[in-house]
Design an enzyme around this catalytic site. Structure first.
Site, PDB file in Angstrom:
ATOM      1  N   GLY A  42       0.847  -1.188   0.000  1.00  0.00           N
ATOM      2  CA  GLY A  42       0.000   0.000   0.000  1.00  0.00           C
ATOM      3  C   GLY A  42       0.878   1.232   0.000  1.00  0.00           C
ATOM      4  O   GLY A  42       1.861   1.315   0.751  1.00  0.00           O
ATOM      5  N   LYS A  43       0.543   2.210  -0.833  1.00  0.00           N
ATOM      6  CA  LYS A  43       1.411   3.377  -0.979  1.00  0.00           C
ATOM      7  C   LYS A  43       1.638   4.114   0.341  1.00  0.00           C
ATOM      8  O   LYS A  43       2.743   4.601   0.622  1.00  0.00           O
ATOM      9  CB  LYS A  43       0.832   4.325  -2.027  1.00  0.00           C
ATOM     10  CG  LYS A  43       0.970   3.821  -3.452  1.00  0.00           C
ATOM     11  CD  LYS A  43       0.422   4.834  -4.441  1.00  0.00           C
ATOM     12  CE  LYS A  43       0.683   4.390  -5.875  1.00  0.00           C
ATOM     13  NZ  LYS A  43       2.127   4.358  -6.199  1.00  0.00           N
ATOM     14  N   THR A 252       8.624  -2.777  -7.662  1.00  0.00           N
ATOM     15  CA  THR A 252       7.439  -2.537  -6.834  1.00  0.00           C
ATOM     16  C   THR A 252       7.803  -1.676  -5.625  1.00  0.00           C
ATOM     17  O   THR A 252       8.705  -2.002  -4.859  1.00  0.00           O
ATOM     18  CB  THR A 252       6.832  -3.851  -6.342  1.00  0.00           C
ATOM     19  OG1 THR A 252       6.565  -4.697  -7.459  1.00  0.00           O
ATOM     20  CG2 THR A 252       5.547  -3.597  -5.574  1.00  0.00           C
ATOM     21  N   ASP A 256       7.338   4.795  -4.026  1.00  0.00           N
ATOM     22  CA  ASP A 256       6.958   5.132  -2.652  1.00  0.00           C
ATOM     23  C   ASP A 256       8.191   5.421  -1.800  1.00  0.00           C
ATOM     24  O   ASP A 256       8.187   6.347  -0.980  1.00  0.00           O
ATOM     25  CB  ASP A 256       6.149   3.991  -2.037  1.00  0.00           C
ATOM     26  CG  ASP A 256       4.896   3.670  -2.822  1.00  0.00           C
ATOM     27  OD1 ASP A 256       4.304   4.603  -3.396  1.00  0.00           O
ATOM     28  OD2 ASP A 256       4.513   2.487  -2.880  1.00  0.00           O
ATOM     29  N   GLN A 289      16.079  -5.610  -4.498  1.00  0.00           N
ATOM     30  CA  GLN A 289      15.530  -6.686  -3.679  1.00  0.00           C
ATOM     31  C   GLN A 289      14.071  -6.891  -4.049  1.00  0.00           C
ATOM     32  O   GLN A 289      13.389  -5.939  -4.453  1.00  0.00           O
ATOM     33  CB  GLN A 289      15.644  -6.344  -2.185  1.00  0.00           C
ATOM     34  CG  GLN A 289      17.049  -6.077  -1.695  1.00  0.00           C
ATOM     35  CD  GLN A 289      17.912  -7.322  -1.727  1.00  0.00           C
ATOM     36  OE1 GLN A 289      17.405  -8.436  -1.582  1.00  0.00           O
ATOM     37  NE2 GLN A 289      19.215  -7.152  -1.916  1.00  0.00           N
TER      38      GLN A 289
END
Length: 304
Positions: A42-43, A252, A256, A289
């Site tokens: 979740g951002k 991913t 953020d 990672q």
């Protein structure tokens, strides 16, 4: 005024279901996953964890469901030292979920089911005013309802805190919210969409995107450019900040991590370009990672 918190994040919490794939499927195609993992995301939560790992005193305002996933997300935040007193457990909705495909190139595609994130409200922001009043920077993401985003912007203004607005995904916001963004943080695709929505002809180069967005209304702007770094503009200064070298495994949550680092560093008094230089290093570490939060470095990893 004394500021007990470096960054207060207003945003989403999701459980990430991540499938590794050789390549992204074409329309109508089924592909086999090489792996499937579950982890925190979740951002909003990503930004809170990224900032906390760098040493920022951090709190998160948001919602999870009253389910096992929500309990796990709160535990993960607590383990990283994030204040979660105003991260509420919602009895009427499940915890948000992100379905993520990560290809061998490290590039991802994501589908998000909002769940409890859709219930974050102006009332939640009103109840969290003591946190906002004690913050240097309020960082807001757009995986929660627009009325909550507007309430967060007004609360930051009233508290004298700086507003970092990560306009991802792009939605239409009142002019007063965009004008309060200092900085507005978007990637290059989001930058194009904001400019097109505002009827602005697309500039020919990257720093021009940032300058055009400031003319649209934001006080300062960072346009992230993936491995190429970022374009930065604030009154009296515009600059391209080069990217840091990295062999990407999974992108991913890299955006953020970048946004969280910028919010932390401008709260410490850095000029925006210097904050972006910090952020490119943090983001470059994160893509090496797998996963979002598990990939975020600690301060010693970045300065060593």
């Amino acid at each position: 005024m004394s500021r007990e918190l470096d960054v207060v994040v207003v945003g989403s919490l999701n459980v990430d279901l991540t499938a590794g794939v050789h390549r992204h499927p074409r329309q109508g195609e089924t592909v086999r996953a090489t792996a499937l993992t579950t982890g925190p995301g979740g951002k909003g939560a990503n930004q809170a964890v990224a900032a906390a790992r760098l040493g920022a005193r951090t709190a998160l305002i948001g919602r999870v469901g009253a389910d096992a996933h929500g309990q796990d997300l709160l535990a993960a935040l607590g383990a990283d030292g994030v204040e979660t007193a105003r991260t509420l457990r919602d009895e009427s909705a499940a915890t948000g979920t992100a379905l993520i495909n990560v290809a061998e190139t490290g590039e991802n595609s994501i589908v998000v089911a909002a769940g409890a994130n859709a219930h974050v409200s102006p009332d939640d922001l009103a109840a969290a005013r003591p946190l906002i009043d004690s913050a240097r920077v309020v960082s807001v993401v757009l995986e929660v309802p627009v009325d909550a985003v507007c309430a967060a912007a007004r609360a930051a203004r009233d508290a004298g805190a700086r507003l970092a607005l990560n306009l991802s995904p792009v939605v239409d916001l009142p002019a007063e919210v965009l004008a309060a963004a200092d900085p507005l943080i978007v990637n290059e695709h989001e930058a194009r969409e904001v400019l097109q929505r505002n009827g602005v002809q697309l500039p020919g180069e990257e720093v021009g995107y940032a300058e055009a967005l400031r003319q649209v209304g934001a006080r300062s702007v960072v346009v992230t450019l993936g491995p190429r770094g970022a374009a930065v503009t604030e009154p009296g200064h515009a600059e391209h900040v080069p990217g840091a070298p990295a062999d990407a495994v999974d992108t991913t949550g890299a955006g953020d991590a970048f946004a969280a680092t910028v919010a932390w560093r401008v709260g410490q008094g850095d000029a925006l370009a210097e904050a972006a230089r910090w952020a490119t290093r943090v983001a470059a570490r994160s893509v090496q990672q797998p996963g979002a939060q598990p990939s975020y470095p600690k301060l010693a990893d970045v300065v060593s």
